[in-house]
Write a protein that holds these residues in place. Sequence first.
Motif: not given
Length: 691
Positions: A263, A595, A646, A649-650, A652-654, A656
């Motif tokens: 990511r 990020r 935080k 979760d970011w 995990n948006e794209q 798994e």
Amino acid sequence: MLYLELMGLDIEGKQQQLEAKRLHWFSGLFVVLSITGFVNWLLFPLAPFLEQLFSLIHAVAGVLFSLVFCFYILSHFRRTLAFRRPVILTIGLILSLVMFSLVVSGYLLVFSGVPERLIWLKDAHLWLSLVTVFLLFGHVLFHYFTFPERRKLVAPSRFVTLTPAINSTVFKTLTLTTVAALLVLMLDNITKVPVEGVYIEDYQYNYGASPFAPSLAQTKNNEFIRKRDIAGSRECIGCHQASGEQWLASAHRHAADDPTYVRNINLLQKSRGTSATRYCEGCHAPVALLTGQLTAGGQHAGVPGTVANVEGVGCMSCHGIRSITGAEGVASYYFSPRSDYLFEHSSNPVLSFVNEQLIKLRPALHKQELLPSVQKTSQYCGSCHSQFMDKSMNNWGWVKMQDEYQAWAASKFNQGKDARFTHPENKQCQDCHMQKVAGQDMAADSEGKISSHYFVGANVMLARQFGNEELYQLTVDFLQQDKVNLVIVPPKDRFSRQSFSYASSGQGTGENSPVAFYRGEQANITLLVNNRGVGHNFPGGAIALKEAWIDLDIYDGAGQLVYSRGDLLANGEIEPLATVYKEVAIDRFGKEVWRHDLFDIVGRSYLNVIPSGSTDIVNFEFDIPDWATSPLSISATLKLRKLNQKYHDWVNEQEEVKGNPIVDIARDAIKVPLSKAPVVIAEEKRHLSVQ
């Protein structure tokens, strides 16, 4: 040729002629074995290629010699056992046993190679060779000086007929050996697979003259590395099975296909271009960096299915590092490919097998090149486990980021306290993160142990992500080895003291502890978090992503919650008032860089870590309600997770990401009785209220 002439004195008839022929080959092959063995001993490490060539010839000649030896020794003993010469017969029997042992040890070496645990076999083969030569000359000389005079009368004519034949056989054998060597060299050149360049044309030099900048990686003349010289880690597993299987599960192997890395590297490539990814991939994916892929038109390691993505930090990524160029990190290493053995990269399965056996048989060059002394130092690990940013990257200025090496250099584990020198009592990174474990491996020592290639650290998330429960449990066990511990300091009661008198000189004065807390009053609890066993700061690594925190819970005797700190909120984040060990990186506008956009970082607004050998003192104040029953149960736990919620979760948006496991590193608990407040406390409170 005296020995050969003497051994031929009694040869008559067809059987004797057959034995004479065997003797010719026996002599010729023995000479070849002696020459190749002796030359090999002299050449290394001056001419490793010739060493391999002579080793191959030595092995083939040894196999042929063993066959000739068996037939010759049988016919020779059948003919000579009837002679009444017990001394020479005894020497001959001993010589035969020694030569048989020499042949057996040779076969074992050819097929098993010379792993660390079988060094004694190689030494035994060498000593058996020397004993064989000694006994052989003794056997010949004794035969010469004790040969009956009456039989010597007929010897000259036989000498004349036998000597030229033996000399001719030795000459032919040496000639065939020379021809075979030339054929091997030709075959090696013919079977080499052509190597195509993998670097991208019109390569971009956006960060200076080095093609690898902004990473600090270097090669000879800063040339790109052929893919075959740095990739192909799975080929190493054939010999290094235990190490390879551990590596397959390790964080090094998954350094490039870790969903968090994928990511982030895609984010960096999108915002700054492919050339900017060199900063990360010098350590996360050296295959992509050093082969020249990281420029416009190339593929970084975040692309699934690419060699760099599959390899991560592969075998040669580490073992190809010959020296460290500085202490700054960001891939501050010098990489050099290893030397090719005969038939390296051949597509022929037979020649590939020969290549593997040569590496096993003559591993000294392999070991010398791939295990330089620098690989046993903490500075070696620091070449990637340290980071900085400068103006060329953040357009702001120089910023120091994670630095495990300097943290170690200042710790008690670096006895010399000087990064330029190695103290004999130092404890290096490898001593903790690559501990000796049992493993079936060519590199196993005499006890059958290897240096663990799990590289166990604190990354429980990655082990769980790729479903390796063994590594997950090893990581949890590693974190719970009491390297960091937590202690609740027993509270003191200021109204209860020992007498100032004492019975003997060995007894002093002091406070009793604990006595009690009092309902309706404010209490104080002190926790000590000791980093006594970690060789760097706790937590270490990318601490802008990970979190360690104290979870404190206080219950009364009825199980009612009195006080808590460090609970997780509904969204998985830690409550704001908790004591957290982490870093908050910021950009030039003072905003948190959550990020992990490294090129935006210019500093930090918060940093809380515990240096190696240090203790953090944490105080908690809380009110004790009137309804609380005695005793108070106070428990504290030091927790750790690889990713803050935080960021998790970011990612995990794209991708798994399978869970965000939390590990309880250390805990402590005590009970404190509750009492009614003494009169003196009530008087103090009344006095304060009047004021």
